[in-house]
Motif scaffolding. Sequence first.
Motif, PDB file in Angstrom:
ATOM      1  N   GLY A 194      33.554  73.391  -3.129  1.00  0.00           N
ATOM      2  CA  GLY A 194      33.656  74.651  -3.861  1.00  0.00           C
ATOM      3  C   GLY A 194      34.612  75.648  -3.247  1.00  0.00           C
ATOM      4  O   GLY A 194      35.217  76.459  -3.954  1.00  0.00           O
ATOM      5  N   ASP A 195      34.762  75.607  -1.914  1.00  0.00           N
ATOM      6  CA  ASP A 195      35.688  76.523  -1.250  1.00  0.00           C
ATOM      7  C   ASP A 195      37.149  76.122  -1.442  1.00  0.00           C
ATOM      8  O   ASP A 195      38.048  76.920  -1.163  1.00  0.00           O
ATOM      9  CB  ASP A 195      35.373  76.580   0.249  1.00  0.00           C
ATOM     10  CG  ASP A 195      34.096  77.339   0.544  1.00  0.00           C
ATOM     11  OD1 ASP A 195      33.678  78.148  -0.316  1.00  0.00           O
ATOM     12  OD2 ASP A 195      33.500  77.110   1.609  1.00  0.00           O
ATOM     13  N   GLY A 247      49.096  65.545  -1.606  1.00  0.00           N
ATOM     14  CA  GLY A 247      48.863  64.117  -1.748  1.00  0.00           C
ATOM     15  C   GLY A 247      47.528  63.643  -1.213  1.00  0.00           C
ATOM     16  O   GLY A 247      47.259  62.439  -1.204  1.00  0.00           O
ATOM     17  N   SER A 248      46.676  64.570  -0.775  1.00  0.00           N
ATOM     18  CA  SER A 248      45.359  64.177  -0.267  1.00  0.00           C
ATOM     19  C   SER A 248      44.274  64.574  -1.264  1.00  0.00           C
ATOM     20  O   SER A 248      44.497  65.390  -2.164  1.00  0.00           O
ATOM     21  CB  SER A 248      45.088  64.812   1.099  1.00  0.00           C
ATOM     22  OG  SER A 248      45.024  66.224   0.985  1.00  0.00           O
ATOM     23  N   ASP A 252      43.009  67.977  -3.303  1.00  0.00           N
ATOM     24  CA  ASP A 252      42.825  68.750  -2.084  1.00  0.00           C
ATOM     25  C   ASP A 252      44.035  69.670  -1.896  1.00  0.00           C
ATOM     26  O   ASP A 252      45.147  69.202  -1.648  1.00  0.00           O
ATOM     27  CB  ASP A 252      42.680  67.806  -0.892  1.00  0.00           C
ATOM     28  CG  ASP A 252      42.416  68.540   0.420  1.00  0.00           C
ATOM     29  OD1 ASP A 252      42.394  69.788   0.416  1.00  0.00           O
ATOM     30  OD2 ASP A 252      42.232  67.850   1.434  1.00  0.00           O
ATOM     31  N   VAL A 253      43.805  70.962  -2.023  1.00  0.00           N
ATOM     32  CA  VAL A 253      44.919  71.913  -1.961  1.00  0.00           C
ATOM     33  C   VAL A 253      45.403  72.144  -0.535  1.00  0.00           C
ATOM     34  O   VAL A 253      46.446  72.760  -0.319  1.00  0.00           O
ATOM     35  CB  VAL A 253      44.528  73.264  -2.589  1.00  0.00           C
ATOM     36  CG1 VAL A 253      44.241  73.112  -4.060  1.00  0.00           C
ATOM     37  CG2 VAL A 253      43.326  73.881  -1.858  1.00  0.00           C
ATOM     38  N   LEU A 310      42.788  75.797 -10.909  1.00  0.00           N
ATOM     39  CA  LEU A 310      44.093  75.172 -10.664  1.00  0.00           C
ATOM     40  C   LEU A 310      43.932  73.674 -10.372  1.00  0.00           C
ATOM     41  O   LEU A 310      44.663  72.847 -10.928  1.00  0.00           O
ATOM     42  CB  LEU A 310      44.804  75.858  -9.500  1.00  0.00           C
ATOM     43  CG  LEU A 310      46.185  75.311  -9.125  1.00  0.00           C
ATOM     44  CD1 LEU A 310      47.153  75.463 -10.294  1.00  0.00           C
ATOM     45  CD2 LEU A 310      46.729  76.026  -7.889  1.00  0.00           C
ATOM     46  N   THR A 311      42.977  73.305  -9.522  1.00  0.00           N
ATOM     47  CA  THR A 311      42.774  71.877  -9.247  1.00  0.00           C
ATOM     48  C   THR A 311      42.223  71.150 -10.471  1.00  0.00           C
ATOM     49  O   THR A 311      42.496  69.967 -10.668  1.00  0.00           O
ATOM     50  CB  THR A 311      41.830  71.661  -8.051  1.00  0.00           C
ATOM     51  OG1 THR A 311      40.571  72.303  -8.301  1.00  0.00           O
ATOM     52  CG2 THR A 311      42.425  72.219  -6.771  1.00  0.00           C
TER      53      THR A 311
END
Length: 402
Positions: free
Chosen positions: A116-117, A89-90, A84-85, A122-123
Amino acid sequence: MKLLVLVSFLISTTASASVWKANRSWTEQDEVKFSLFLQSEWAADVFANPQSDFYGIKTDCADAVYAARIVFSAREGLPVKFSDVTKSGSYLTQEMSRWDGLSPLERIKRFISYTGDLVSTLTLESDTYPVAINKDFFRPGVIFLSPILSDFEKRATGFHGGHAEYVKRIDDIGFIEAIASTSPKAVRTLSLNKNPYMAALVTRGGFRRWRQPQQFGVNVENLTGYSLEQFNIADWAPLKLITRRQIYQWHEAIRRTLRTRAPSFDERVDIVVDSICSLLTTRAELVQQGWSEVTKNGGRCLSADLADQYSTDSRDQRIRGSYFQLGDLYDWKKREDGDDILGSVEDAQSKLEKCRIQYWPGRFMNTWEIYPRVRDGLLESSASYAPAVRWGFRPKGTRDCR
């Protein structure tokens, strides 16, 4: 069979506080089932076919990769965990409760769109790890990742990066069929392609495997199927594999490991010709749709997002590279046969003549007739021009929209 109708697999209650209920952890057998799901059930028109439960979901390349993992996990009652960007840490998981009161299917669709948003190539770097190149672990469901490159890496290679696709099928000659969406985010039929146009430029890319939720925080070297061997083949080095020949040789080294028989020369050529045919067919659709949007807009130019959607810059580069790849193959074959005459695209004329492209309703060219236009740089990529310019029938002047 109706496309990916999964309601019967889902918990019927709408009172659950989660997107779906995960009742067990991932196992290696689940990864095998996910592989079979990608190969046999994940259809190219899953988001574009009105008969699909997931019709209408907009995707780019990373979105489509995450979506398949979500759909399978929901069906099997398995958990998901994605970086989760928005908060260090989430993670994004199926335990999110913001869609209470909606049907099970609608919750999943909302979760796919919400995820998707937030996710991207990167993730994917964090959510996957490099996989061994062998038949035990390299199978459908493996992801090819081209991460977004740093400014230095872009200058060194001329590539931007930022693409992800699944391995959908591996044939007996080792060629990999990839399935992918693209940018910008839109409702689209996913593309299928056996002729790769990029190779791993950095070790944070290449062919990769999903981390299972319980594997976050575990050293990647201890994860099942982990290996860096793909970065030790075909003279791989960081930022090196940028020419057609280098890209082909890297993928060929992987194919040699996966194949059960060697391909014939005609099979190699046919794969490239099929790729050209597919790329030009989709290009024709984009050109027609783009100009239709301009016409509906009273001749006014499209917004930046729509112009990007209907322009074909990267596609045209791939088309040009694929034609010249045919020349590479015939040149290689003639050298192998001891022929002093260089091979060229012209040697593939009879094969290219077999694919007809309807470039405008009722008007056709075959891929051999299109080749000189590609060779001479006559195709125009920008959606600001009329089809006649985009296909090279008249030269580019001022743009054709206002």
